[in-house]
Design a protein around this motif. Structure first.
Motif, short mmCIF file in Angstrom:
data_model
loop_
_atom_site.label_atom_id
_atom_site.label_comp_id
_atom_site.label_asym_id
_atom_site.label_seq_id
_atom_site.Cartn_x
_atom_site.Cartn_y
_atom_site.Cartn_z
N THR A 1 -35.24 34.82 13.56
CA THR A 1 -35.55 34.71 15.00
C THR A 1 -34.35 34.22 15.81
O THR A 1 -34.48 33.92 17.00
N GLY A 2 -33.17 34.15 15.18
CA GLY A 2 -31.94 33.81 15.90
C GLY A 2 -31.27 35.07 16.40
O GLY A 2 -31.89 36.16 16.42
N VAL A 3 -29.99 34.95 16.80
CA VAL A 3 -29.25 36.12 17.26
C VAL A 3 -28.28 36.60 16.17
O VAL A 3 -27.86 37.75 16.17
N TYR A 4 -27.97 35.74 15.18
CA TYR A 4 -27.06 36.17 14.11
C TYR A 4 -27.67 37.32 13.30
O TYR A 4 -26.97 38.24 12.90
N TYR A 5 -28.98 37.22 13.04
CA TYR A 5 -29.61 38.23 12.19
C TYR A 5 -29.54 39.62 12.85
O TYR A 5 -29.02 40.56 12.23
N GLY B 1 -29.19 30.28 5.84
CA GLY B 1 -29.37 28.99 6.53
C GLY B 1 -28.44 28.79 7.70
O GLY B 1 -28.53 27.79 8.39
N GLY B 2 -27.47 29.69 7.93
CA GLY B 2 -26.61 29.60 9.10
C GLY B 2 -25.13 29.43 8.77
O GLY B 2 -24.68 29.68 7.64
N SER B 3 -24.37 28.99 9.77
CA SER B 3 -22.91 28.95 9.73
C SER B 3 -22.31 28.29 8.49
O SER B 3 -21.42 28.87 7.85
N VAL B 4 -22.75 27.08 8.19
CA VAL B 4 -22.12 26.33 7.11
C VAL B 4 -22.43 27.00 5.77
O VAL B 4 -21.55 27.17 4.91
N VAL C 1 -20.43 32.91 11.95
CA VAL C 1 -20.16 31.48 11.87
C VAL C 1 -19.80 30.97 13.26
O VAL C 1 -19.03 31.62 13.97
N GLN C 2 -20.32 29.84 13.66
CA GLN C 2 -19.95 29.26 14.95
C GLN C 2 -18.45 28.99 14.98
O GLN C 2 -17.87 28.56 13.98
N SER C 3 -17.83 29.16 16.17
CA SER C 3 -16.38 28.96 16.29
C SER C 3 -15.98 27.53 15.90
O SER C 3 -14.93 27.32 15.30
N PRO D 1 -21.53 34.25 23.20
CA PRO D 1 -21.54 32.79 23.38
C PRO D 1 -22.87 32.19 22.92
O PRO D 1 -23.91 32.85 23.00
N GLU D 2 -22.81 30.97 22.42
CA GLU D 2 -24.03 30.27 21.99
C GLU D 2 -24.08 28.93 22.72
O GLU D 2 -23.06 28.26 22.84
N SER D 3 -25.27 28.53 23.15
CA SER D 3 -25.35 27.21 23.78
C SER D 3 -26.22 26.29 22.96
O SER D 3 -27.19 26.72 22.32
N SER E 1 -26.88 24.77 8.56
CA SER E 1 -26.90 25.39 9.89
C SER E 1 -25.69 24.90 10.69
O SER E 1 -25.12 23.85 10.39
N GLY E 2 -25.35 25.63 11.73
CA GLY E 2 -24.29 25.20 12.62
C GLY E 2 -24.77 24.11 13.57
O GLY E 2 -24.01 23.23 13.96
N GLN E 3 -26.06 24.20 13.98
CA GLN E 3 -26.53 23.28 15.03
C GLN E 3 -26.62 21.84 14.59
O GLN E 3 -26.59 20.94 15.42
N ARG E 4 -26.72 21.61 13.29
CA ARG E 4 -26.91 20.23 12.83
C ARG E 4 -25.78 19.31 13.32
O ARG E 4 -26.03 18.27 13.89
N PHE F 1 -33.13 20.88 18.43
CA PHE F 1 -31.85 21.44 18.85
C PHE F 1 -31.67 22.78 18.15
O PHE F 1 -31.99 22.93 16.97
N TYR F 2 -31.12 23.76 18.88
CA TYR F 2 -30.76 25.03 18.26
C TYR F 2 -29.53 25.57 18.99
O TYR F 2 -29.57 25.73 20.22
N THR F 3 -28.47 25.81 18.25
CA THR F 3 -27.26 26.40 18.85
C THR F 3 -27.39 27.91 18.67
O THR F 3 -27.30 28.41 17.54
N VAL F 4 -27.62 28.61 19.76
CA VAL F 4 -28.01 30.02 19.64
C VAL F 4 -27.62 30.79 20.90
O VAL F 4 -27.51 30.21 21.98
N1 GLU Z 1 -25.72 28.98 15.39
C1 GLU Z 1 -26.67 28.95 14.32
C2 GLU Z 1 -25.99 28.53 13.04
O1 GLU Z 1 -24.81 28.59 12.93
C3 GLU Z 1 -27.34 30.29 14.08
C4 GLU Z 1 -27.81 30.94 15.33
C5 GLU Z 1 -28.40 32.31 15.12
O2 GLU Z 1 -28.88 32.60 14.02
O3 GLU Z 1 -28.37 33.08 16.08
O4 GLU Z 1 -26.60 28.12 12.11
#
Ligand code: GLU
Length: 326
Positions: free
Chosen positions: A41-45, A72-75, A91-93, A123-125, A154-157, A198-201
């Motif tokens: 349900t994120g934007v990466y997928y 699980g995300g970026s990391v 991966v988040q910048s 961009p992700e906020s 995850s990146g948001q953590r 929190f969700y970085t997305v």
């Molecule tokens: N930014 C999130 C992460 O690095 C993932 C966001 C997304 O799946 O769109 O874990």
């Protein structure tokens, strides 16, 4: 009889030769590549899906078959690429920066020297969603509340931890933090089992739609300690949550916060020809690619080369030089 046999062999041999000589008539050896993304349900997928679509459309040319994995995300993606379990990942910048410099999650492991940048994407906020019932209106109101900061991986953590620390919290003791995946957080918020997450997305995202469109009323909370955050962490930038994308949210104007960029990375071990083909498939079909998700509205080819802190993979660089982008 003998003549017919010779004729048969000749026709058979000729047919094989034709299949080999006419490119595309016989599939060359297929190389399978996998892209690590995030929760579905994120934007990466969907972004992994968009890249894979561009690559798979050129299968006849490059012999590459691209698949997408929910992770699980970026990391998680950085670590899986470094372990050769995935070929590419989103991966988040800021995580790309941390990984290449051996900081944050990579402090003990050291710099991830084989990490290579390919391009950046949307961009992700850093999005803080709270139930109206919880009474949370500012980040200071998170004190003592049940807040999902995201799963390790995850990146948001780390973004959540940075935001909480900038607001003066000891995140381990001042609030009750949860570490579940972003895909599960909207359901927990709707059921009243957490007060905020929190969700970085990128926006719009399915998870934020799900969080804001249920019977529990939800608002975005602004993250105000931005100057402090930007000073301390140069890879963060000012950003906002565009409320028009979530009509059911209880906000009437865009919500200021900080953000990063989604980036596409790989390993130095992935062959140049593969990275070249993937880069070319996306950039040569840029207008088609851009239409695949509303979060790509702001993309330009030039901007897709910004926000990269790992060295650019030579396969991608070859394409950028050819295309006059570098
Ligand atoms: N930014 C999130 C992460 O690095 C993932 C966001 C997304 O799946 O769109 O874990």
């Amino acid at each position: 009889m003998k003549n017919r046999f010779i004729l048969g062999i000749t026709v058979w041999f000729g047919a094989i030769m034709l299949m080999v000589l006419i490119p595309g008539s016989i599939p060359a050896k297929t190389t399978f590549i996998a892209i690590g993304t995030g929760g579905i349900t994120g934007v990466y997928y969907p972004t992994g899906g968009a890249i894979a679509k561009m690559v798979n459309q050129k299968r006849e040319v490059y012999g590459i078959r691209c698949t997408v994995e929910s992770t699980g995300g970026s990391v998680f993606n950085v670590n899986a690429i470094m372990a050769d379990d995935l070929d590419f990942g989103i991966v988040q910048s800021d995580r790309q920066y941390q990984a290449i410099h051996g900081l944050a999650e990579w402090k003990d492991k050291g710099p991830q020297k084989d990490l290579r940048a390919v391009f950046s994407i949307h961009p992700e906020s850093v999005t803080l969603c709270a139930s109206v019932n919880s009474g949370i209106k500012t980040i200071a109101d998170l004190k003592g509340k049940r807040v999902n900061i995201g799963n390790p991986g995850s990146g948001q953590r780390q973004n959540a931890i940075d935001a909480l620390e900038a607001a003066g919290f000891d995140w381990k003791t001042d609030l009750k933090t949860e570490g579940v995946k972003a895909a599960e957080a909207p359901g927990l918020l709707q059921d009243g089992r957490i007060d905020a997450f929190f969700y970085t997305v990128g926006h719009p995202s399915g998870a934020i739609k799900e969080a804001t469109a249920g019977t529990t009323k939800v608002r975005f909370v602004q993250i105000t300690e931005i100057d402090n955050l930007l000073e301390k962490h140069p890879y963060y930038a000012e950003s906002f949550v565009p409320v028009k994308l979530y009509p059911a949210a209880m906000n009437d104007k865009d919500v200021p916060t900080f953000g990063v960029k989604a980036t596409f990375v790989t390993s130095a071990k992935v062959p140049d020809s593969i990275v070249y083909a993937v880069t070319k498939a996306v950039f040569d079909n840029f207008e088609k690619f851009k239409k695949l998700h509303p979060a790509y509205e702001v993309l330009t080819k030039e901007r897709m080369l910004e926000g990269l802190s790992a060295p650019i993979h030579p396969g991608a660089m070859k394409y950028y030089r050819e295309a006059g982008l570098k």
